[in-house]
Design a protein around this motif. Structure first.
Motif, mmCIF file in Angstrom:
data_model
loop_
_atom_site.group_PDB
_atom_site.id
_atom_site.type_symbol
_atom_site.label_atom_id
_atom_site.label_comp_id
_atom_site.label_asym_id
_atom_site.label_seq_id
_atom_site.Cartn_x
_atom_site.Cartn_y
_atom_site.Cartn_z
ATOM 1 N N MET A 1 101.695 -44.410 -97.236
ATOM 2 C CA MET A 1 102.704 -45.383 -96.913
ATOM 3 C C MET A 1 104.092 -44.755 -96.784
ATOM 4 N N ARG A 2 104.332 -43.687 -97.543
ATOM 5 C CA ARG A 2 105.633 -43.033 -97.462
ATOM 6 C C ARG A 2 105.489 -41.539 -97.675
ATOM 7 N N ARG A 3 106.420 -40.821 -97.115
ATOM 8 C CA ARG A 3 106.425 -39.358 -97.255
ATOM 9 C C ARG A 3 107.753 -38.981 -97.907
ATOM 10 N N PHE A 4 107.668 -38.293 -99.038
ATOM 11 C CA PHE A 4 108.869 -37.840 -99.730
ATOM 12 C C PHE A 4 109.288 -36.491 -99.170
ATOM 13 N N GLU A 5 110.563 -36.348 -98.890
ATOM 14 C CA GLU A 5 111.069 -35.121 -98.275
ATOM 15 C C GLU A 5 111.955 -34.307 -99.202
ATOM 16 N N GLU A 6 112.690 -34.981 -100.075
ATOM 17 C CA GLU A 6 113.641 -34.258 -100.923
ATOM 18 C C GLU A 6 113.959 -35.085 -102.162
ATOM 19 N N ALA A 7 114.090 -34.419 -103.286
ATOM 20 C CA ALA A 7 114.552 -35.064 -104.520
ATOM 21 C C ALA A 7 115.927 -34.485 -104.850
ATOM 22 N N GLU A 8 116.820 -35.356 -105.221
ATOM 23 C CA GLU A 8 118.199 -34.945 -105.515
ATOM 24 C C GLU A 8 118.540 -35.345 -106.951
ATOM 25 N N TRP A 9 118.817 -34.356 -107.768
ATOM 26 C CA TRP A 9 119.154 -34.567 -109.167
ATOM 27 C C TRP A 9 120.542 -35.188 -109.257
#
Length: 80
Positions: A1-9
């Protein structure tokens, strides 16, 4: 359903209990069916004892998720 591209702390918060830490971050991604970009905000509460995680709870902002999938009710729309 979704694609995660980046996590930002974003931040880590100390609490009155030295065994408990609160962390915040945001995740950027795309809805796979539509290609629409989204940003989801999260918070995690972690308890650590003897150097090991003994419990972990995470929370997301439901308004972010509703916006990502075009499910935001019109009365709430102005609040975002």
């Amino acid at each position: 359903m979704r694609r995660f591209e980046e996590a930002e702390w974003l931040a880590m918060h100390e609490t009155q209990n030295s065994e408990v830490v609160v962390a915040e971050w945001i995740v950027h991604g795309q809805v796979t069916a539509t290609g629409r970009s989204f940003t989801l905000s999260y918070m995690m509460v972690v308890k650590v004892q003897d150097g090991r995680i003994v419990s972990s709870r995470d929370y997301s902002n439901p308004i972010d998720g509703a916006k990502a999938f075009d499910r935001l009710p019109s009365p709430i729309d102005p609040l975002s």
